[in-house]
Write an enzyme that holds these catalytic residues in place. Structure first.
Site, PDB file in Angstrom:
ATOM      1  N   HIS A 121      39.973  39.918  38.463  1.00 19.43           N
ATOM      2  CA  HIS A 121      41.420  40.181  38.403  1.00 19.43           C
ATOM      3  C   HIS A 121      41.833  41.100  39.551  1.00 19.43           C
ATOM      4  O   HIS A 121      42.847  40.849  40.230  1.00 19.43           O
ATOM      5  CB  HIS A 121      41.754  40.819  37.052  1.00 19.43           C
ATOM      6  CG  HIS A 121      43.156  41.355  36.954  1.00 19.43           C
ATOM      7  ND1 HIS A 121      44.174  40.673  36.322  1.00 19.43           N
ATOM      8  CD2 HIS A 121      43.701  42.528  37.392  1.00 19.43           C
ATOM      9  CE1 HIS A 121      45.281  41.393  36.392  1.00 19.43           C
ATOM     10  NE2 HIS A 121      45.021  42.520  37.039  1.00 19.43           N
ATOM     11  N   GLU A 122      41.067  42.156  39.773  1.00 19.09           N
ATOM     12  CA  GLU A 122      41.402  43.094  40.848  1.00 19.09           C
ATOM     13  C   GLU A 122      41.240  42.444  42.221  1.00 19.09           C
ATOM     14  O   GLU A 122      42.023  42.700  43.139  1.00 19.09           O
ATOM     15  CB  GLU A 122      40.550  44.358  40.737  1.00 19.09           C
ATOM     16  CG  GLU A 122      40.711  45.122  39.432  1.00 19.09           C
ATOM     17  CD  GLU A 122      42.155  45.476  39.128  1.00 19.09           C
ATOM     18  OE1 GLU A 122      42.958  45.588  40.070  1.00 19.09           O
ATOM     19  OE2 GLU A 122      42.495  45.632  37.941  1.00 19.09           O
ATOM     20  N   HIS A 162      44.277  40.514  43.018  1.00 14.09           N
ATOM     21  CA  HIS A 162      45.335  41.374  43.559  1.00 14.09           C
ATOM     22  C   HIS A 162      45.135  41.578  45.059  1.00 14.09           C
ATOM     23  O   HIS A 162      46.100  41.556  45.830  1.00 14.09           O
ATOM     24  CB  HIS A 162      45.320  42.735  42.858  1.00 14.09           C
ATOM     25  CG  HIS A 162      46.063  42.760  41.559  1.00 14.09           C
ATOM     26  ND1 HIS A 162      47.366  42.307  41.433  1.00 14.09           N
ATOM     27  CD2 HIS A 162      45.700  43.233  40.327  1.00 14.09           C
ATOM     28  CE1 HIS A 162      47.764  42.483  40.181  1.00 14.09           C
ATOM     29  NE2 HIS A 162      46.777  43.038  39.495  1.00 14.09           N
ATOM     30  N   GLU A 214      51.032  40.711  37.665  1.00 10.28           N
ATOM     31  CA  GLU A 214      49.912  40.715  36.723  1.00 10.28           C
ATOM     32  C   GLU A 214      49.567  39.321  36.205  1.00 10.28           C
ATOM     33  O   GLU A 214      48.395  38.969  36.079  1.00 10.28           O
ATOM     34  CB  GLU A 214      50.202  41.646  35.544  1.00 10.28           C
ATOM     35  CG  GLU A 214      50.150  43.127  35.881  1.00 10.28           C
ATOM     36  CD  GLU A 214      48.815  43.550  36.452  1.00 10.28           C
ATOM     37  OE1 GLU A 214      47.766  43.095  35.963  1.00 10.28           O
ATOM     38  OE2 GLU A 214      48.827  44.331  37.418  1.00 10.28           O
TER      39      GLU A 214
END
Length: 289
Positions: free
Chosen positions: A131-132, A135, A199
């Site tokens: 997930h990071e 980003h 998100e």
């Protein structure tokens, strides 16, 4: 593309808010000063805010010698995402959480907390790191660090307005009180809108990177339930950076609970479940309200 346009508009609105505060403080000259201040703040954020956020959060750099399992996992996932290897940090807090920062994929960092590594299994940890990395790949890290910098500047100028009274023709002390209360609230609402836009896409792209959407969903449920019970002291001292974390790190003891910087965790889990079998969501413990 639509998400990028919306983010640009929201960041422009935050810059306009900062300029409005400048006008209240000193008329046209104050507005010009605020514009220059915002520009300088954005340039500073471009080059330095990643280091500032890591320092504020008490992050400690690790490598293959000090944290081999974590670093090797980040390296494997970075290869999956076709990204350069980011720097890896550990945050000295028992609250389970994580964030990424950096002005571009070549100058990025991933930070996870001690608490996160304690409560997640390897697949769940991989989901959070993926997930990071999403980003970073989408360059959300720069967007959120610049947004956090602007939000902090707006809060600071609101306080300046309160103590100086601003221009008497533009509100005086009463106006200062209103500005001090409303300006940070407005900045927080803009942060919330930007964060929510980013998100959902990071959840989706992170699930693709790790290949296990339900591992990320399970991690989100565990983090959301555990984070409420453990205070993240560095995050509480620097609330402008809250939107950078995978789950809101703030306890909600202050006005932070009035506007969340993240989408509802259960909705994020439900969206991840839709990427797999329809019955998958039933295996994830519900997020406690």
């Amino acid at each position: 593309m639509e998400g990028n346009i919306r983010t640009f508009i929201l960041m422009a609105a935050m810059t306009a808010l900062l300029m409005g505060l400048g006008w209240l403080l000193g008329g046209r000259g104050g507005m010009i000063f605020a514009l220059v201040f915002a520009g300088a703040g954005n340039i500073w954020a471009w080059w330095n805010s990643d280091k500032a956020v890591l320092r504020q959060q008490g992050a400690v750099a690790v490598d293959e010698r000090t944290a081999p399992d974590l670093v090797n996992l980040v390296a494997d996932l970075a290869r999956n995402a076709s990204l350069p290897m980011p720097a890896v940090y550990i945050l000295q807090t028992e609250q389970p959480n994580a964030f990424a920062t950096g002005r571009n994929p070549e100058n990025a960092a991933v930070a996870v907390t001690q608490g996160l590594m304690r409560i997640l299994n390897r697949d769940e940890l991989a989901g959070v790191i993926a997930h990071e990395l999403a980003h970073i790949k989408n360059r959300d890290t720069l967007t959120m660090t610049v947004t956090a910098t602007l939000a902090g500047a707006i809060a600071m100028m609101g306080n300046i307005f309160l103590f100086t009274g601003g221009s008497r023709e533009r509100g005086g002390m009463l106006g200062g009180i209103l500005v001090m209360l409303l300006a940070p609230l407005a900045a927080g609402l803009v942060q919330m809108a930007i964060s929510r836009t980013r998100e959902y896409s990071a959840d989706h792209d992170g699930a693709v990177i790790c290949g296990k959407p339900m591992a990320l969903a399970s991690a989100l449920a565990k983090i959301a339930n555990a984070a409420k019970r453990v205070v993240n002291v560095p995050a509480e001292k620097n609330p402008a950076a809250a939107s950078m974390f995978i789950i809101n790190p703030l306890s909600g003891m202050r006005m932070d609970s009035l506007f969340a910087t993240h989408p509802p965790t259960q909705e994020r889990i439900d969206r991840l479940a839709q990427m797999t079998a329809p019955a998958s969501a039933s295996r994830i413990p519900p997020v406690r309200r």
